[in-house]
Design an enzyme around this catalytic site. Structure first.
Site, short mmCIF file in Angstrom:
data_model
loop_
_atom_site.label_atom_id
_atom_site.label_comp_id
_atom_site.label_asym_id
_atom_site.label_seq_id
_atom_site.Cartn_x
_atom_site.Cartn_y
_atom_site.Cartn_z
N GLU A 53 0.84 -1.19 0.00
CA GLU A 53 0.00 0.00 0.00
C GLU A 53 0.88 1.25 0.00
O GLU A 53 1.84 1.34 0.75
CB GLU A 53 -0.91 0.01 1.22
CG GLU A 53 -1.79 1.26 1.31
CD GLU A 53 -2.65 1.29 2.56
OE1 GLU A 53 -3.61 0.49 2.61
OE2 GLU A 53 -2.35 2.08 3.47
N ALA A 95 -19.85 0.51 3.33
CA ALA A 95 -18.98 -0.22 2.41
C ALA A 95 -19.72 -1.33 1.67
O ALA A 95 -19.47 -1.56 0.48
CB ALA A 95 -17.80 -0.80 3.18
N ASN A 98 -20.93 -7.25 9.82
CA ASN A 98 -20.69 -6.20 8.83
C ASN A 98 -19.71 -6.68 7.76
O ASN A 98 -19.90 -6.43 6.57
CB ASN A 98 -20.16 -4.94 9.52
CG ASN A 98 -19.99 -3.79 8.54
OD1 ASN A 98 -20.92 -3.43 7.81
ND2 ASN A 98 -18.80 -3.21 8.52
#
Length: 313
Positions: free
Chosen positions: A32, A142, A178
């Site tokens: 990243e 999301a 989630n």
């Protein structure tokens, strides 16, 4: 005291493993980066990209600032990686401060320039003292964003996971619910927030499996270069900093080279133990520091590919 069979097996594996032997050769890595704010940071970023490119990562991702604050810089960085390197670029995309139409337009632009991988995130409120709230007419979270991206194009989608639960989640069960919604909406893998002890990931992996999650869970590795900074970051994302961390880096504030050697060793050992527990893919939060990430990969036996060595010759 009675020693359990699993403990004996772990001890035997530890004794049978040579010091600093390469892992099995089937480890894949990804990196990243964050978009640069000025020309000096831009130079550092591209030195990092070119240094890590020969390691043939499965992809490299570029972060997206809170509230879309780096939107243009993120897009420019992703586009250049896609255009000028052999790397597969993945763009971070959030729900914050944007309508569905705006987010969809950005995603379509990425598809048009050849980007096929999106890291889909809810994102945080631009103001640290203000709770997250969906943008009017925007994606709610999301999972909603993942579903929207899947309707646009067959993107490869990664999402975030939290081994110690998201700070806003009431408990791990809610957090895993989630995560499952995001994966069921069409995400392929979940990349975890950073953590510092292998058991943290293994407990999370077991809990995820018990919750019916069978997608790839990729550990996110954050090499520690400054304990004070990592402590502040950890407090924001709900990550526990183990007591040994401060002791390990104590006295190294004025010795950056020694601190980097310690950081690389600790991250490599964490990675090695994760691999011993069945992990075959790691995601490194590089902070645009190429040499540290490169050293960790080298310790793990991840070396430049034959193709890249031939080009260099």
């Amino acid at each position: 005291m009675t020693i359990s069979v699993p403990q004996l097996e772990e001890a035997r594996r530890a004794l049978d493993t040579p010091l600093f032997a390469d892992v099995g050769g089937d480890l894949t890595v990804s990196f990243e980066f964050f978009p640069p704010k000025n020309e000096t940071m831009n130079t550092a970023l591209w030195e990092a990209v070119r240094t890590l490119e020969p390691l043939d990562p499965s992809f490299v991702s570029v972060t997206y600032g809170a509230g879309g604050t780096t939107r243009e810089r993120t897009h420019a960085t992703v586009a250049r990686i896609q255009r000028e390197t052999s790397l597969a670029a993945a763009a971070h995309l959030t729900c914050v401060e944007a309508s569905r139409e705006e987010v969809d337009a950005i995603a379509r632009e990425y598809w048009a320039i050849g980007v096929r991988h999106i890291v889909a995130l809810r994102g945080d409120s631009p103001a640290s003292d203000t709770p997250y709230a969906p943008h009017p007419g925007g994606y709610e979270n999301a999972a909603d964003l993942v579903a929207g991206l899947r309707r646009l194009h067959p993107f490869e989608i990664s999402v975030a996971a939290y081994p110690e639960a998201h700070p806003e989640s009431p408990d791990q069960a809610s957090d895993l619910d989630n995560l499952k919604r995001k994966l069921d909406a069409g995400a392929r893998r979940a990349i975890t927030q950073f953590f510092f002890e292998p058991d943290t990931f293994f407990r999370f992996r077991d809990a995820a499996a018990a919750a019916g999650i069978d997608a790839d869970l990729v550990p996110g590795i954050m090499p520690v270069m400054n304990v004070a900074s990592i402590t502040r970051m950890s407090a924001l994302c709900g990550t526990r900093v183990p007591p040994w961390m401060g002791r390990l880096f104590e006295g190294l504030d004025e010795r950056p080279a020694a601190r980097q050697l310690v950081a690389a060793t600790v991250a490599a050992e964490l990675s090695r133990r994760l691999y011993a527990g069945g992990v075959k893919e790691l995601h490194f939060y590089t902070l645009n520091r190429a040499e540290l990430a490169y050293a960790i990969c080298h310790l793990l036996g991840v070396r430049p590919t034959l193709r890249e060595r031939e080009v260099a010759a």
